[in-house]
Design a protein around this motif. Structure first.
Motif, short mmCIF file in Angstrom:
data_model
loop_
_atom_site.label_atom_id
_atom_site.label_comp_id
_atom_site.label_asym_id
_atom_site.label_seq_id
_atom_site.Cartn_x
_atom_site.Cartn_y
_atom_site.Cartn_z
N ALA A 26 16.20 42.76 46.42
CA ALA A 26 17.42 42.13 46.95
C ALA A 26 17.06 41.03 47.94
N ASP A 27 16.08 41.27 48.79
CA ASP A 27 15.64 40.25 49.74
C ASP A 27 15.09 39.03 48.99
N LEU A 28 14.30 39.28 47.95
CA LEU A 28 13.71 38.19 47.19
C LEU A 28 14.77 37.40 46.44
N VAL A 29 15.76 38.10 45.90
CA VAL A 29 16.86 37.42 45.20
C VAL A 29 17.59 36.46 46.14
N LEU A 30 17.87 36.93 47.35
CA LEU A 30 18.57 36.08 48.33
C LEU A 30 17.66 34.94 48.79
N CYS A 31 16.39 35.22 48.96
CA CYS A 31 15.42 34.19 49.32
C CYS A 31 15.38 33.11 48.25
N ASP A 32 15.33 33.53 46.98
CA ASP A 32 15.32 32.58 45.85
C ASP A 32 16.59 31.73 45.83
N ARG A 33 17.70 32.39 46.07
CA ARG A 33 19.00 31.72 45.91
C ARG A 33 19.15 30.53 46.84
N ARG A 63 15.14 34.73 57.37
CA ARG A 63 15.30 36.18 57.47
C ARG A 63 14.90 36.89 56.17
N PHE A 64 15.51 36.47 55.05
CA PHE A 64 15.29 37.20 53.80
C PHE A 64 13.94 36.88 53.17
N CYS A 65 13.46 35.65 53.30
CA CYS A 65 12.14 35.32 52.77
C CYS A 65 11.05 36.05 53.56
N LYS A 66 11.29 36.22 54.85
CA LYS A 66 10.33 36.95 55.69
C LYS A 66 10.28 38.42 55.27
N GLN A 67 11.44 38.99 54.95
CA GLN A 67 11.49 40.39 54.53
C GLN A 67 10.89 40.60 53.15
N ALA A 68 10.83 39.51 52.36
CA ALA A 68 10.31 39.62 50.98
C ALA A 68 8.91 39.03 50.87
N ALA A 70 6.00 39.93 50.72
CA ALA A 70 4.95 40.52 49.89
C ALA A 70 4.76 39.66 48.63
N SER A 71 5.79 38.92 48.27
CA SER A 71 5.74 38.03 47.11
C SER A 71 5.21 36.66 47.54
N ARG A 72 4.30 36.10 46.75
CA ARG A 72 3.77 34.77 47.09
C ARG A 72 4.87 33.72 47.01
N ARG A 73 5.83 33.92 46.10
CA ARG A 73 6.94 32.98 46.00
C ARG A 73 7.78 32.99 47.27
N ALA A 74 8.02 34.19 47.80
CA ALA A 74 8.80 34.31 49.03
C ALA A 74 8.05 33.68 50.20
N LEU A 75 6.73 33.84 50.23
CA LEU A 75 5.93 33.22 51.30
C LEU A 75 6.02 31.70 51.24
N PHE A 76 5.92 31.16 50.03
CA PHE A 76 6.05 29.70 49.88
C PHE A 76 7.42 29.24 50.35
N GLN A 77 8.46 29.98 49.96
CA GLN A 77 9.82 29.61 50.34
C GLN A 77 10.06 29.83 51.83
N LEU A 78 9.39 30.81 52.40
CA LEU A 78 9.47 31.00 53.85
C LEU A 78 8.88 29.79 54.56
N GLY A 79 7.79 29.26 54.03
CA GLY A 79 7.20 28.04 54.58
C GLY A 79 8.16 26.87 54.49
N ARG A 80 8.88 26.77 53.38
CA ARG A 80 9.88 25.70 53.22
C ARG A 80 10.97 25.84 54.29
N ALA A 81 11.41 27.07 54.50
CA ALA A 81 12.48 27.30 55.48
C ALA A 81 12.01 26.96 56.89
N TYR A 82 10.78 27.36 57.23
CA TYR A 82 10.24 27.02 58.54
C TYR A 82 10.10 25.50 58.69
N ALA A 83 9.61 24.83 57.64
CA ALA A 83 9.44 23.37 57.68
C ALA A 83 10.79 22.68 57.86
N ALA A 84 11.82 23.20 57.18
CA ALA A 84 13.17 22.63 57.32
C ALA A 84 13.69 22.82 58.73
#
Length: 274
Positions: A26-33, A63-68, A70-84
């Motif tokens: 669920a966290d990853l789904v929201l992170c992806d979205r 929040r949700f990318c950080k919780q997810a 464990a996935s490399r995709r979520a980590l990449f997207q977390l980086g995008r969110a931090y950069a934004a």
């Protein structure tokens, strides 16, 4: 009693494990979205992605990318969110973790930072290594950035080699199809081939690639590489505009308001719309 206890432990594990997996999913789904990159090869096919994370979505994405993560995709997207959010130290840390897990998109982002000296020491050698890793794994941005950087410190870019690498990635990847289509359309790195470019744009457009949809609109509008079809052009432009493509939005306005009124000096006064 011992057997009953063992059975209880096994049943508890079966019941609890799916709950944990579902929570993480669920966290990853929201992170992806809200934070997926349209050009990320790791992005699920049913996720559109966003070119830029909306400012209102940044806290939720973190929040949700950080919780997810464990996935490399979520980590990449977390980086995008931090950069934004202009938290480059955190973004770089997230991208490094993602790259270590094999995220080619994270490799590209880190390569760009090293190439430009943004947030890290400028190091073209390190940038090249990162782009090469991403390119060898089939990441289209890795290919194009590697070609732009060149084969050596003083070597020119090699667009012919970029074409070769993109052709392999274009067999399955929409972004590679789009990038290769641009090279064919412009005659970069080889012969100009508008028919081939149109075929590639059409493949990528079928996967809802915004840039390819806009290009298909242009090619259909002007009859490049195939038949001229204004109705199809408007349809392609509209789909691209719905995905946020600014050029497509301008093209739609131009088609809807084709008559341009100018003053004596040739300055635009207004458009007449139908």
């Amino acid at each position: 009693m011992k057997g009953v206890h063992s059975l209880f432990v096994v049943l508890a594990a079966i019941v609890l494990a799916p709950l944990d997996v579902r929570a993480q999913s669920a966290d990853l789904v929201l992170c992806d979205r809200i934070a997926a990159d349209p050009s990320d090869p790791d992005k699920p096919a049913d996720v559109k992605g966003v070119t830029e994370i909306a400012s209102a979505d940044i806290p939720t994405a973190i929040r949700f990318c950080k919780q997810a993560q464990a996935s490399r995709r979520a980590l990449f997207q977390l980086g995008r969110a931090y950069a934004a959010n202009r938290q480059m130290v955190e973004a770089i840390a997230a991208w490094r973790k993602a790259a270590d897990k094999g995220s080619t998109s994270a490799m590209v982002e880190l390569g760009v930072l090293h190439a430009t000296g943004t947030g890290v020491p400028k190091d073209e050698s390190q940038a090249r290594k990162l782009f090469e890793r991403a390119a060898q794994a089939g990441n289209p941005r890795g290919v194009s950035n590697l070609a732009a950087l060149g084969g050596g410190a003083a070597a020119p870019a090699d667009p012919a080699r970029a074409r070769e690498l993109l052709a392999k990635a274009a067999q399955t990847n929409a972004e590679a199809q789009y990038q290769l289509g641009l090279m064919l359309a412009d005659g970069t790195g080889g012969a100009k081939d508008e028919e081939g470019a149109r075929a590639l744009f059409e493949k990528a457009a079928a996967q809802n690639h915004p840039g390819a949809l806009a290009r298909m609109g242009e090619f259909s509008e002007h009859g490049r590489g195939g038949p001229k079809d204004t109705a199809a052009a408007k349809s392609y432009y509209q789909r691209a505009a719905d995905l946020g493509d600014e050029d497509a939005k301008k093209a739609l306005k131009r088609l809807d308001c084709p008559i341009v009124l100018k003053d004596k000096r040739g300055n635009l006064v207004s458009n007449l719309c139908f």
